[in-house]
Write a protein that holds these residues in place. Structure first.
Motif, PDB file in Angstrom:
ATOM      1  N   ALA A  17       0.823  -1.222   0.000  1.00  0.00           N
ATOM      2  CA  ALA A  17       0.000   0.000   0.000  1.00  0.00           C
ATOM      3  C   ALA A  17       0.849   1.260   0.000  1.00  0.00           C
ATOM      4  CB  ALA A  17      -0.920  -0.009   1.216  1.00  0.00           C
ATOM      5  N   ALA A  18       2.132   1.127   0.295  1.00  0.00           N
ATOM      6  CA  ALA A  18       3.024   2.285   0.293  1.00  0.00           C
ATOM      7  C   ALA A  18       3.424   2.694  -1.124  1.00  0.00           C
ATOM      8  CB  ALA A  18       4.283   1.988   1.107  1.00  0.00           C
ATOM      9  N   TYR A  19       3.215   1.814  -2.068  1.00  0.00           N
ATOM     10  CA  TYR A  19       3.753   2.014  -3.415  1.00  0.00           C
ATOM     11  C   TYR A  19       2.683   2.414  -4.436  1.00  0.00           C
ATOM     12  CZ  TYR A  19       7.780  -0.141  -1.252  1.00  0.00           C
ATOM     13  OH  TYR A  19       8.827  -0.401  -0.411  1.00  0.00           O
ATOM     14  N   THR A  20       3.140   3.152  -5.436  1.00  0.00           N
ATOM     15  CA  THR A  20       2.243   3.668  -6.471  1.00  0.00           C
ATOM     16  C   THR A  20       1.514   2.562  -7.209  1.00  0.00           C
ATOM     17  OG1 THR A  20       3.701   5.565  -6.786  1.00  0.00           O
ATOM     18  CG2 THR A  20       2.165   5.106  -8.549  1.00  0.00           C
ATOM     19  N   GLY A  21       2.154   1.412  -7.363  1.00  0.00           N
ATOM     20  CA  GLY A  21       1.535   0.318  -8.100  1.00  0.00           C
ATOM     21  C   GLY A  21       0.201  -0.104  -7.530  1.00  0.00           C
ATOM     22  N   ILE A  22       0.031   0.038  -6.211  1.00  0.00           N
ATOM     23  CA  ILE A  22      -1.248  -0.292  -5.581  1.00  0.00           C
ATOM     24  C   ILE A  22      -2.183   0.904  -5.598  1.00  0.00           C
ATOM     25  CG2 ILE A  22      -2.341  -0.879  -3.373  1.00  0.00           C
ATOM     26  CD1 ILE A  22      -1.068  -3.246  -4.761  1.00  0.00           C
ATOM     27  N   ARG A  23      -1.664   2.067  -5.251  1.00  0.00           N
ATOM     28  CA  ARG A  23      -2.506   3.270  -5.185  1.00  0.00           C
ATOM     29  C   ARG A  23      -3.079   3.635  -6.540  1.00  0.00           C
ATOM     30  NH1 ARG A  23      -2.079   6.161  -0.456  1.00  0.00           N
ATOM     31  NH2 ARG A  23      -2.746   8.085  -1.461  1.00  0.00           N
ATOM     32  N   CYS A  24      -2.353   3.333  -7.619  1.00  0.00           N
ATOM     33  CA  CYS A  24      -2.812   3.695  -8.962  1.00  0.00           C
ATOM     34  C   CYS A  24      -3.272   2.479  -9.763  1.00  0.00           C
ATOM     35  CB  CYS A  24      -1.707   4.432  -9.714  1.00  0.00           C
ATOM     36  SG  CYS A  24      -1.320   6.043  -8.976  1.00  0.00           S
ATOM     37  N   SER A  25      -3.629   1.422  -9.070  1.00  0.00           N
ATOM     38  CA  SER A  25      -4.122   0.218  -9.740  1.00  0.00           C
ATOM     39  C   SER A  25      -5.588   0.378 -10.114  1.00  0.00           C
ATOM     40  CB  SER A  25      -3.952  -0.997  -8.821  1.00  0.00           C
ATOM     41  OG  SER A  25      -4.697  -2.089  -9.302  1.00  0.00           O
ATOM     42  N   ALA A  26      -5.876   0.308 -11.403  1.00  0.00           N
ATOM     43  CA  ALA A  26      -7.263   0.414 -11.871  1.00  0.00           C
ATOM     44  C   ALA A  26      -8.086  -0.760 -11.369  1.00  0.00           C
ATOM     45  CB  ALA A  26      -7.288   0.470 -13.396  1.00  0.00           C
ATOM     46  N   VAL A  27      -7.469  -1.930 -11.315  1.00  0.00           N
ATOM     47  CA  VAL A  27      -8.155  -3.132 -10.846  1.00  0.00           C
ATOM     48  C   VAL A  27      -8.587  -2.948  -9.395  1.00  0.00           C
ATOM     49  CG1 VAL A  27      -7.882  -5.584 -10.314  1.00  0.00           C
ATOM     50  CG2 VAL A  27      -6.970  -4.662 -12.451  1.00  0.00           C
TER      51      VAL A  27
ATOM     52  N   GLY B 253     -23.698   9.078 -10.091  1.00  0.00           N
ATOM     53  CA  GLY B 253     -23.596  10.002  -8.966  1.00  0.00           C
ATOM     54  C   GLY B 253     -23.593   9.338  -7.611  1.00  0.00           C
ATOM     55  N   ASN B 254     -23.365   8.019  -7.568  1.00  0.00           N
ATOM     56  CA  ASN B 254     -23.272   7.330  -6.287  1.00  0.00           C
ATOM     57  C   ASN B 254     -22.157   7.969  -5.457  1.00  0.00           C
ATOM     58  OD1 ASN B 254     -21.931   5.115  -4.499  1.00  0.00           O
ATOM     59  ND2 ASN B 254     -23.975   4.330  -4.914  1.00  0.00           N
ATOM     60  N   GLU B 255     -22.500   8.409  -4.253  1.00  0.00           N
ATOM     61  CA  GLU B 255     -21.569   9.196  -3.446  1.00  0.00           C
ATOM     62  C   GLU B 255     -20.298   8.444  -3.086  1.00  0.00           C
ATOM     63  OE1 GLU B 255     -21.514  11.674   0.789  1.00  0.00           O
ATOM     64  OE2 GLU B 255     -23.416  10.987  -0.070  1.00  0.00           O
ATOM     65  N   GLU B 256     -20.424   7.224  -2.590  1.00  0.00           N
ATOM     66  CA  GLU B 256     -19.250   6.463  -2.174  1.00  0.00           C
ATOM     67  C   GLU B 256     -18.394   6.042  -3.367  1.00  0.00           C
ATOM     68  OE1 GLU B 256     -18.002   6.004   0.828  1.00  0.00           O
ATOM     69  OE2 GLU B 256     -19.603   7.338   1.494  1.00  0.00           O
ATOM     70  N   ALA B 257     -19.048   5.629  -4.454  1.00  0.00           N
ATOM     71  CA  ALA B 257     -18.314   5.252  -5.662  1.00  0.00           C
ATOM     72  C   ALA B 257     -17.541   6.450  -6.205  1.00  0.00           C
ATOM     73  CB  ALA B 257     -19.269   4.713  -6.718  1.00  0.00           C
ATOM     74  N   GLY B 258     -18.196   7.604  -6.193  1.00  0.00           N
ATOM     75  CA  GLY B 258     -17.549   8.826  -6.673  1.00  0.00           C
ATOM     76  C   GLY B 258     -16.361   9.220  -5.824  1.00  0.00           C
ATOM     77  N   LYS B 259     -16.474   9.024  -4.524  1.00  0.00           N
ATOM     78  CA  LYS B 259     -15.388   9.362  -3.611  1.00  0.00           C
ATOM     79  C   LYS B 259     -14.157   8.506  -3.890  1.00  0.00           C
ATOM     80  CE  LYS B 259     -14.400   9.745   1.355  1.00  0.00           C
ATOM     81  NZ  LYS B 259     -14.958   9.540   2.720  1.00  0.00           N
ATOM     82  N   ILE B 260     -14.374   7.206  -4.056  1.00  0.00           N
ATOM     83  CA  ILE B 260     -13.266   6.288  -4.362  1.00  0.00           C
ATOM     84  C   ILE B 260     -12.638   6.646  -5.705  1.00  0.00           C
ATOM     85  CG2 ILE B 260     -12.692   3.885  -4.915  1.00  0.00           C
ATOM     86  CD1 ILE B 260     -14.949   3.084  -2.939  1.00  0.00           C
ATOM     87  N   PHE B 261     -13.482   6.947  -6.687  1.00  0.00           N
ATOM     88  CA  PHE B 261     -13.012   7.285  -8.034  1.00  0.00           C
ATOM     89  C   PHE B 261     -12.183   8.566  -8.030  1.00  0.00           C
ATOM     90  CE2 PHE B 261     -13.985   9.637 -12.032  1.00  0.00           C
ATOM     91  CZ  PHE B 261     -13.279   8.837 -12.905  1.00  0.00           C
ATOM     92  N   ARG B 262     -12.659   9.596  -7.344  1.00  0.00           N
ATOM     93  CA  ARG B 262     -11.933  10.868  -7.316  1.00  0.00           C
ATOM     94  C   ARG B 262     -10.583  10.734  -6.616  1.00  0.00           C
ATOM     95  NH1 ARG B 262     -17.247  12.537  -6.605  1.00  0.00           N
ATOM     96  NH2 ARG B 262     -17.042  12.548  -4.325  1.00  0.00           N
ATOM     97  N   GLN B 263     -10.548   9.949  -5.538  1.00  0.00           N
ATOM     98  CA  GLN B 263      -9.275   9.725  -4.855  1.00  0.00           C
ATOM     99  C   GLN B 263      -8.300   8.981  -5.761  1.00  0.00           C
ATOM    100  OE1 GLN B 263      -8.081  10.767  -1.715  1.00  0.00           O
ATOM    101  NE2 GLN B 263      -6.201   9.996  -2.668  1.00  0.00           N
ATOM    102  N   TYR B 264      -8.823   8.036  -6.511  1.00  0.00           N
ATOM    103  CA  TYR B 264      -7.984   7.286  -7.449  1.00  0.00           C
ATOM    104  C   TYR B 264      -7.394   8.223  -8.508  1.00  0.00           C
ATOM    105  CZ  TYR B 264      -6.671   4.211 -11.290  1.00  0.00           C
ATOM    106  OH  TYR B 264      -5.980   3.587 -12.287  1.00  0.00           O
TER     107      TYR B 264
END
Length: 213
Positions: free
Chosen positions: A81-91, A119-130
Motif C-alpha cells: 500500500a506504500a507504493y504507487t503500483g497499488i494506489r494507482c491500480s485500476a483493478v 452520482g453514487n456518493e461512495e463510488a464517486g469518492k473512491i473514483f476521485r481519490q484514485y
C-alpha cells in the motif's frame, strides 16, 4: 527468448515490456507521434517513457517502473500500500467500488463506472481519490522528464470520465500551490489511441524494428 525461440522456429522474435511496448505504439501510430518527450501510463501495468524521441529502457531495462515509487510511506515500506503500483491500480479501484456497492463480481468494471456516472456518493469518492493518486504520479513523473504529453492506456482509458477527472485533479494540484503552479507547465493528458490494444501494436513495432537491424 529471441535466440532460443528464433532458432527453434526459424522466425524473427523480439521481447519487450508491455508498458514500454505501449509507448512504442503511441510513438509509432498514436498520441506520441512527433513528440520529443512524453510517457504512456498504462494503468494496471507500468509506464513507458519517451525521451529525445527514443524509448527509455535504462541501464537494466527498469526505466519507467513507477509502480515502485513510494507515495504512502506511512503505510510502512514492507506493505504494498506504500507504493504507487497499488494506489494507482485500476483493478484495485474497480474492486473497491464494487465492494462498496455490494456487488458479487468485484472485477465488474462496467458496474463500477455505471455507479460512478450515476452520482453514487461512495463510488464517486473512491473514483476521485484514485484520479488524484494518478495525477500525483503524473506530477512526480513530470518533475523528472518535463514531458509534453502523458498518454493514459489500459482498458480503463476508454472511460472519458477518467481522463477528464485526472486532468481536473492535475489542474487543482497546480492551482492549490501557487509556487508549483508557476514552475510546472501543464502538459497534455490524453487517452491512448488504441486503448487496451496499445501494447500489442507496440510489440509488433518492436519486432519490426529488430528485423531492420
Amino acid at each position: 527468448l529471441e535466440e532460443t525461440l528464433g532458432f527453434r522456429y526459424g522466425v524473427a522474435v523480439s521481447a519487450e515490456n508491455d508498458a514500454k511496448a505501449a509507448a512504442l505504439c503511441e510513438q509509432w501510430l498514436g498520441e506520441l507521434k512527433g513528440v520529443d518527450t512524453g510517457a504512456v501510463m498504462t494503468l494496471g501495468t507500468g509506464v513507458g517513457i519517451v525521451v529525445g524521441g527514443k524509448l527509455l529502457h535504462g541501464s537494466s531495462f527498469q526505466a519507467g517502473e513507477l509502480s515502485w515509487m513510494i507515495t504512502n510511506q506511512e503505510a510502512g515500506l514492507k506493505e504494498m500500500a506504500a507504493y504507487t503500483g497499488i494506489r494507482c491500480s485500476a483493478v484495485r479501484m474497480v474492486e473497491r467500488v464494487n465492494q462498496e456497492l455490494g456487488n458479487e463480481d468485484l472485477a465488474d468494471g462496467l458496474a463500477a463506472f455505471a455507479a460512478i456516472k450515476s452520482g453514487n456518493e461512495e463510488a464517486g469518492k473512491i473514483f476521485r481519490q484514485y484520479c488524484l493518486d494518478v495525477a500525483v504520479m503524473i506530477l512526480n513523473l513530470q518533475t523528472v522528464i518535463n514531458g509534453e504529453k502523458v498518454v493514459i492506456g489500459g482498458g480503463i482509458s476508454a472511460q472519458e470520465i477518467l481522463i477528464e477527472e485526472i486532468r481536473r485533479q492535475f489542474g487543482e494540484i497546480l492551482q492549490n500551490n501557487p509556487i508549483l503552479g508557476q514552475q510546472v507547465i501543464p502538459l497534455e493528458i490524453v487517452a491512448a489511441k488504441f486503448r487496451n490494444d496499445t501494447n500489442l501494436y507496440g510489440a509488433l513495432f518492436a519486432l519490426l524494428q529488430g528485423m531492420q537491424k
